[in-house]
Design a protein around this motif. Structure first.
Motif, PDB file in Angstrom:
ATOM      1  N   SER A 255      32.920  32.302 -27.020  1.00 26.02           N
ATOM      2  CA  SER A 255      31.606  32.488 -27.631  1.00 26.02           C
ATOM      3  C   SER A 255      31.059  31.141 -28.086  1.00 26.02           C
ATOM      4  O   SER A 255      31.801  30.169 -28.250  1.00 26.02           O
ATOM      5  CB  SER A 255      31.710  33.432 -28.823  1.00 26.02           C
ATOM      6  N   LEU A 256      29.758  31.096 -28.336  1.00 18.33           N
ATOM      7  CA  LEU A 256      29.139  29.848 -28.761  1.00 18.33           C
ATOM      8  C   LEU A 256      29.710  29.395 -30.104  1.00 18.33           C
ATOM      9  O   LEU A 256      29.990  28.207 -30.298  1.00 18.33           O
ATOM     10  CB  LEU A 256      27.622  30.016 -28.853  1.00 18.33           C
ATOM     11  N   ASP A 257      29.889  30.321 -31.037  1.00 14.87           N
ATOM     12  CA  ASP A 257      30.454  29.961 -32.338  1.00 14.87           C
ATOM     13  C   ASP A 257      31.839  29.355 -32.176  1.00 14.87           C
ATOM     14  O   ASP A 257      32.186  28.355 -32.823  1.00 14.87           O
ATOM     15  CB  ASP A 257      30.533  31.187 -33.248  1.00 14.87           C
ATOM     16  N   THR A 258      32.642  29.945 -31.299  1.00 12.19           N
ATOM     17  CA  THR A 258      33.997  29.434 -31.068  1.00 12.19           C
ATOM     18  C   THR A 258      33.958  28.045 -30.451  1.00 12.19           C
ATOM     19  O   THR A 258      34.704  27.143 -30.859  1.00 12.19           O
ATOM     20  CB  THR A 258      34.773  30.399 -30.147  1.00 12.19           C
ATOM     21  N   LEU A 259      33.072  27.843 -29.469  1.00 12.53           N
ATOM     22  CA  LEU A 259      32.982  26.539 -28.818  1.00 12.53           C
ATOM     23  C   LEU A 259      32.555  25.464 -29.811  1.00 12.53           C
ATOM     24  O   LEU A 259      33.118  24.357 -29.821  1.00 12.53           O
ATOM     25  CB  LEU A 259      31.985  26.599 -27.664  1.00 12.53           C
ATOM     26  N   ILE A 260      31.564  25.762 -30.635  1.00  8.47           N
ATOM     27  CA  ILE A 260      31.088  24.782 -31.610  1.00  8.47           C
ATOM     28  C   ILE A 260      32.198  24.403 -32.570  1.00  8.47           C
ATOM     29  O   ILE A 260      32.396  23.214 -32.875  1.00  8.47           O
ATOM     30  CB  ILE A 260      29.860  25.327 -32.356  1.00  8.47           C
ATOM     31  N   GLU A 261      32.940  25.367 -33.039  1.00  8.91           N
ATOM     32  CA  GLU A 261      34.019  25.075 -33.980  1.00  8.91           C
ATOM     33  C   GLU A 261      35.123  24.253 -33.310  1.00  8.91           C
ATOM     34  O   GLU A 261      35.672  23.323 -33.908  1.00  8.91           O
ATOM     35  CB  GLU A 261      34.592  26.370 -34.538  1.00  8.91           C
ATOM     36  N   ALA A 293      28.168  28.937 -18.159  1.00  6.50           N
ATOM     37  CA  ALA A 293      28.328  30.165 -17.377  1.00  6.50           C
ATOM     38  C   ALA A 293      29.168  31.201 -18.116  1.00  6.50           C
ATOM     39  O   ALA A 293      29.022  32.408 -17.872  1.00  6.50           O
ATOM     40  CB  ALA A 293      28.963  29.842 -16.022  1.00  6.50           C
ATOM     41  N   GLY A 294      30.048  30.742 -19.013  1.00  6.55           N
ATOM     42  CA  GLY A 294      30.897  31.661 -19.753  1.00  6.55           C
ATOM     43  C   GLY A 294      30.249  32.258 -20.982  1.00  6.55           C
ATOM     44  O   GLY A 294      30.835  33.161 -21.620  1.00  6.55           O
ATOM     45  N   LEU A 295      29.055  31.787 -21.360  1.00  5.28           N
ATOM     46  CA  LEU A 295      28.375  32.319 -22.536  1.00  5.28           C
ATOM     47  C   LEU A 295      27.652  33.620 -22.203  1.00  5.28           C
ATOM     48  O   LEU A 295      27.164  33.816 -21.091  1.00  5.28           O
ATOM     49  CB  LEU A 295      27.358  31.305 -23.063  1.00  5.28           C
ATOM     50  N   SER A 296      27.568  34.485 -23.192  1.00  5.11           N
ATOM     51  CA  SER A 296      26.771  35.696 -23.038  1.00  5.11           C
ATOM     52  C   SER A 296      25.286  35.319 -23.023  1.00  5.11           C
ATOM     53  O   SER A 296      24.895  34.216 -23.415  1.00  5.11           O
ATOM     54  CB  SER A 296      27.035  36.652 -24.199  1.00  5.11           C
ATOM     55  N   ARG A 297      24.457  36.239 -22.592  1.00  6.94           N
ATOM     56  CA  ARG A 297      23.019  35.983 -22.609  1.00  6.94           C
ATOM     57  C   ARG A 297      22.536  35.706 -24.031  1.00  6.94           C
ATOM     58  O   ARG A 297      21.694  34.828 -24.246  1.00  6.94           O
ATOM     59  CB  ARG A 297      22.260  37.171 -22.023  1.00  6.94           C
ATOM     60  N   ALA A 298      23.070  36.463 -24.985  1.00  3.30           N
ATOM     61  CA  ALA A 298      22.647  36.260 -26.376  1.00  3.30           C
ATOM     62  C   ALA A 298      23.025  34.865 -26.859  1.00  3.30           C
ATOM     63  O   ALA A 298      22.246  34.206 -27.562  1.00  3.30           O
ATOM     64  CB  ALA A 298      23.276  37.325 -27.271  1.00  3.30           C
ATOM     65  N   GLY A 415      18.866  26.542 -16.640  1.00  2.83           N
ATOM     66  CA  GLY A 415      18.952  27.953 -16.984  1.00  2.83           C
ATOM     67  C   GLY A 415      20.090  28.586 -16.225  1.00  2.83           C
ATOM     68  O   GLY A 415      20.979  29.211 -16.821  1.00  2.83           O
ATOM     69  N   THR A 416      20.099  28.417 -14.908  1.00  2.00           N
ATOM     70  CA  THR A 416      21.258  28.830 -14.118  1.00  2.00           C
ATOM     71  C   THR A 416      22.459  27.980 -14.518  1.00  2.00           C
ATOM     72  O   THR A 416      23.587  28.480 -14.657  1.00  2.00           O
ATOM     73  CB  THR A 416      20.969  28.670 -12.612  1.00  2.00           C
ATOM     74  N   GLU A 417      22.225  26.696 -14.696  1.00  4.80           N
ATOM     75  CA  GLU A 417      23.193  25.755 -15.260  1.00  4.80           C
ATOM     76  C   GLU A 417      22.489  25.054 -16.418  1.00  4.80           C
ATOM     77  O   GLU A 417      21.282  25.188 -16.599  1.00  4.80           O
ATOM     78  CB  GLU A 417      23.641  24.739 -14.201  1.00  4.80           C
ATOM     79  N   TRP A 418      23.242  24.273 -17.197  1.00  2.00           N
ATOM     80  CA  TRP A 418      22.595  23.550 -18.285  1.00  2.00           C
ATOM     81  C   TRP A 418      22.388  22.077 -17.959  1.00  2.00           C
ATOM     82  O   TRP A 418      21.305  21.537 -18.101  1.00  2.00           O
ATOM     83  CB  TRP A 418      23.368  23.686 -19.595  1.00  2.00           C
ATOM     84  N   GLU A 419      23.434  21.398 -17.512  1.00  2.00           N
ATOM     85  CA  GLU A 419      23.316  19.980 -17.157  1.00  2.00           C
ATOM     86  C   GLU A 419      22.950  19.903 -15.684  1.00  2.00           C
ATOM     87  O   GLU A 419      23.784  20.186 -14.814  1.00  2.00           O
ATOM     88  CB  GLU A 419      24.630  19.247 -17.438  1.00  2.00           C
TER      89      GLU A 419
END
Length: 456
Positions: A255-261, A293-298, A415-419
């Motif tokens: 999750s995004l929270d997990t990645l940030i931490e 790609a591993g993140l949820s849409r939210a 959007g499909t990718e970020w970088e």
């Protein structure tokens, strides 16, 4: 060319690939298509560009001495699998470039042109350059037809949209200031005509703003600048040192929270032993698209709204020389940084839009994009940042159907990718596309008899 296959002798023509756009994305793509070809898998690559020069693009035409690349030369080879390609090119021309050099952008523009000029062309393959503006891409029974503004039609088995970046986002709230407002800092000199401006408002605090300040300050040393953005954050600076990636940290998919931490923890660990946070950011950047790609849409939505600007500040950095220059301007009072709402635009003689490029599906900047959007052949990605694409980079239309012959590289992939738009991203996209097209060549023209092929 003739090729023997199991069911007899047939004439084989090269796979026809039309690359729309001759900037960095286009020339890197074309070069990798040729590098992946061989006599058994020939390609006919046509690069179509509306400007006279191919390679430099807008970003690499500037000759200002402070307008350097924003990364080490040792990281900016345009050829996947050949990290020293740029360094060798410079050495062959007597340019004193080290892996840690921040190369002049004009020099890098010449390098990109050379990447296309020097691309190997195997027997049976060819490279063609066409100057013109592409206004439509249509499906027909033989594949795709690329239409140019002057009426020419170019046939293709595959078309690659290498459109580059649009002009900056429209800032409607500043348009009421009329001639005092410059909507595109690169369209013409932002200094305007007549007497030099005493006070200039720069809308945006990223790398575009930094470039514009350097150019305007050189032309008018007495001008004072105020740069504003929602967060009021300037790009960070590179640290002079090795171009080698010093940290191989991968935070793992989560999750995004997990990645940030996990990233914050890694930064603390690295700094506790005398390391640098930039190495952690660079290691995360190397796997950013896997993480995305591993993140949820939210989580992707939340990242765009709340995290992206902080990532960009850490990820897209100034050269040490440019950072020192900006520091001097701020210390002297020549440059002030503020948040939107803290200044009154009426107090400025000139207002320059430095917000960075608009999303590719924005209407009004490209006749081709407008036409394909109107017909439903394209649609924007749900995040509004790029085009709707499948994981291979193939365009998805308004009905949700994937076009197996129409691909996109570069900024259109956001959007499909970020970088997606830096040179390392472009060379990886180009290499993957070339490998994929070679593997699927049987679907895109290989084995077609020459009497069934419309002349190019």
């Amino acid at each position: 060319m003739r090729n023997l296959v199991a069911d007899g002798e047939v004439e084989v023509r090269p796979t026809r690939v039309v690359v729309v756009g001759g900037g960095a994305a286009g020339v890197i793509t074309a070069a990798h298509l040729l590098r992946a070809a061989d006599p058994a898998h020939p390609v006919d690559v046509r690069v179509v560009e509306k400007d006279a020069a191919m390679g430099p693009g807008l970003a690499y035409r500037t000759r200002h001495p402070l307008h350097t690349l924003n990364n080490f030369a040792g990281r900016l080879s345009a050829v996947e699998g050949d990290p020293d390609h740029l360094l060798r090119w410079c050495a062959e021309r007597g340019l004193p470039v080290e892996p840690t050099t921040f190369l002049q952008r004009e020099v890098y523009g010449r390098y990109l042109a050379g990447v296309l000029d020097d691309a190997p062309t195997p027997a049976g393959s060819m490279l063609r350059r066409d100057r013109g503006e592409v206004v439509d891409v249509r499906q027909d029974e033989d594949g795709l037809t690329v239409l140019l503004a002057d009426g020419r039609e170019l046939p293709g088995d595959t078309v690659v949209l290498a459109l580059g970046n649009p002009p900056p986002r429209r800032q409607a709230e500043y348009e009421r200031w009329g001639d005092r407002y410059q909507p595109d800092p690169w369209a013409e000199s932002p200094t305007g005509s007549g007497e030099p401006a005493r006070e200039v408002l720069l809308v945006g605090t990223g790398l575009t703003m930094v470039d514009v300040v350097a150019r305007m300050h050189e032309a008018s040393p007495g001008t004072r600048f105020t740069a504003v953005s929602r967060h009021g954050l300037l790009p960070t600076a590179h640290k002079r040192g090795s171009a080698r990636l010093h940290d191989t940290f991968h935070p793992g998919v989560g999750s995004l929270d997990t990645l940030i931490e996990r990233v914050r923890t890694r930064v603390r660990e690295v700094e506790d032993v005398g390391g640098d946070w930039r190495d952690v950011v660079d290691s995360v950047r190397a796997c950013a698209n896997d993480l995305w790609a591993g993140l949820s849409r939210a989580d992707q939505d939340w990242f765009v709204r709340n995290v992206a600007r902080h990532w960009e500040v850490a990820r897209h950095r100034m050269s040490p020389e440019m950072a020192a220059y900006v520091d001097r301007l701020r210390e002297s009072g020549t440059l002030r940084v503020a948040q939107v709402g803290e200044v009154d635009p009426a107090a400025f003689d000139r207002i320059v839009n430095c917000t960075g490029p608009a999303p590719v599906p924005t209407r009004g900047w490209s006749r081709l994009v407008d036409t394909l959007l109107d017909r439903g052949a394209l649609r924007g990605h749900r995040l509004g940042l790029g085009l709707a694409l499948d994981p291979l980079g193939r365009v998805v239309d308004a009905e949700g159907r994937t076009n197996p012959r129409l691909y996109a590289v570069g900024a259109a992939r956001r959007g499909t990718e970020w970088e997606v738009a830096a040179v390392p991203d472009l060379r990886q996209q180009a290499a993957r596309l070339a490998t994929h097209l070679r593997a699927t060549q049987g679907l895109t023209g290989r084995g077609t008899r020459s009497d069934q092929v419309r002349p190019a």
